[in-house]
Design an enzyme around this catalytic site. Sequence first.
Site, PDB file in Angstrom:
ATOM      1  N   ASP A 128       2.308   7.537  -8.702  1.00  9.90           N
ATOM      2  CA  ASP A 128       2.300   6.131  -9.095  1.00  9.90           C
ATOM      3  C   ASP A 128       0.844   5.747  -9.329  1.00  9.90           C
ATOM      4  O   ASP A 128       0.120   5.381  -8.410  1.00  9.90           O
ATOM      5  CB  ASP A 128       2.927   5.272  -7.998  1.00  9.90           C
ATOM      6  CG  ASP A 128       2.993   3.794  -8.375  1.00  9.90           C
ATOM      7  OD1 ASP A 128       2.286   3.392  -9.322  1.00  9.90           O
ATOM      8  OD2 ASP A 128       3.731   3.048  -7.711  1.00  9.90           O
TER       9      ASP A 128
ATOM     10  N   LYS B  87      -1.785  -1.644 -15.258  1.00 12.15           N
ATOM     11  CA  LYS B  87      -3.086  -2.257 -14.980  1.00 12.15           C
ATOM     12  C   LYS B  87      -4.120  -1.892 -16.047  1.00 12.15           C
ATOM     13  O   LYS B  87      -4.126  -2.482 -17.109  1.00 12.15           O
ATOM     14  CB  LYS B  87      -3.574  -1.836 -13.590  1.00 12.15           C
ATOM     15  CG  LYS B  87      -2.564  -2.004 -12.470  1.00 12.15           C
ATOM     16  CD  LYS B  87      -2.416  -3.416 -11.978  1.00 12.15           C
ATOM     17  CE  LYS B  87      -1.541  -3.501 -10.743  1.00 12.15           C
ATOM     18  NZ  LYS B  87      -1.279  -4.851 -10.284  1.00 12.15           N
TER      19      LYS B  87
ATOM     20  N   TYR C 150       3.202   0.783  -2.081  1.00 10.42           N
ATOM     21  CA  TYR C 150       3.962  -0.207  -2.840  1.00 10.42           C
ATOM     22  C   TYR C 150       4.320   0.369  -4.199  1.00 10.42           C
ATOM     23  O   TYR C 150       3.453   0.846  -4.925  1.00 10.42           O
ATOM     24  CB  TYR C 150       3.123  -1.472  -3.015  1.00 10.42           C
ATOM     25  CG  TYR C 150       3.765  -2.536  -3.873  1.00 10.42           C
ATOM     26  CD1 TYR C 150       4.795  -3.328  -3.360  1.00 10.42           C
ATOM     27  CD2 TYR C 150       3.344  -2.768  -5.171  1.00 10.42           C
ATOM     28  CE1 TYR C 150       5.396  -4.316  -4.144  1.00 10.42           C
ATOM     29  CE2 TYR C 150       3.926  -3.749  -5.965  1.00 10.42           C
ATOM     30  CZ  TYR C 150       4.946  -4.524  -5.443  1.00 10.42           C
ATOM     31  OH  TYR C 150       5.530  -5.493  -6.223  1.00 10.42           O
TER      32      TYR C 150
END
Length: 434
Positions: free
Chosen positions: A238, A266, A146
Amino acid sequence: MTADQVVRSGAAAALAARAAAVLPGGVSSNVRLATARTFFARGSGPRLWDVDGNEYIDYLLGQGPAFLGHAHPQVNGAVTTAVGRGMVFGAQHALEVEAIEKLLAAVGWADMARLGVSGTEAVHAALRLARAATGRRKVIGFAGQYHGWLDTVLMAHGPDGHRPGSAGQPPQYIADWVVAPFNDADAVQRSFEEHPGEIAAVILEPMMCNSGAIAPRPGFLARLRELCTAHGAVLIFDEVVTGFRLAFGGAAQRFGVTPDLAIYGKAVAGGWPVAAIAGRRELLELFGTGKVNHSGTFNASVMAAAAVSATMDVLRETQPYLSVEEHGTELMTGLRGIGERYGVPLHVQGLPAAFHVSFRAEGAPPTDIVDHASLQSLDLARYTRVSRTLAAHGIWVAGRGIWYVSAAHGPAELTDTLDRFDRALAAHVAESRP
């Protein structure tokens, strides 16, 4: 408290009714459609309390950002102090320079970086850089990973290949993607050979934290580095989830492979909404010359920069990684033991800081889960149901199986979690009997 009562008791029920009237699906992010529903009043460290006073041990951590725990006083204190002097200037300020300097010192390999707001937009910026630098369009990605919800990156993956991940998403927007299985370097090599001179970048979560907590096989990331170098493509990590979680220097440090660009989010800001793109000078300077556009009113806002700077300080000063490893290791071992005691085919895999819990199909032998296809052999739907039972017993987790361990989890949380998991699994077994 039953699983249904997580969403249907007291103040939470009233809020759920109000939310259903004004929020599509009652939520503000589609990811939350699959999570047990309640409304939280506050969080502190590794625990949450909902509006009805129920307490939870949190292993969802806001989908990962709360790596330091909720409401970390040093981070929130730094933001509070900074925001008293202003929020958004439309110009540079000293804190953004300080934040980037500390971020680059932590990462170790990158020359330059910029702050943004979300991981999705930072991914978009990285792909734009790669295409501008190479003059190519195609991108190699990996099934089950994702990279955000935008039209150009959101995909669903199945036996017949990849397709748009949402209604309303034009198929041509993902036509430039070449999708390979994770952990299959030979497939990546074939993709380069089948598209000579066309691949701008290889982008991947270096560990599949969003789906299955699947670690890279030994040598896989190093081989990707070799292939990108040989073919003049940009290697993009990523690290929205893995960055500052798997190690102070992220997955690049943990696995010993250096990308050309990396995206962080995050854990980079102690729970504040911040993302960063970092990488080699010759790539990032394409922003600086104006050749490649990267804009945003809230990029490097005072709050964002203060949060990043303070988070880097906390991580450097406390070095919580050993305690996270110890907690996660004991927790994974304890969960497996409880599954064995109840005769349940529980499957637990990943790294201590981020691991995946699910169930093998009844009668199926233990097997290695190494990619998206093998992940589908697990009974993922059963775990989604159990996640609601866990919520009813005071363990807050994602329905997709990922468990995140924070720097704030300690011995009390370990004891309480295993006790609550034991009772939840006992309830699930009892409910499953014919």
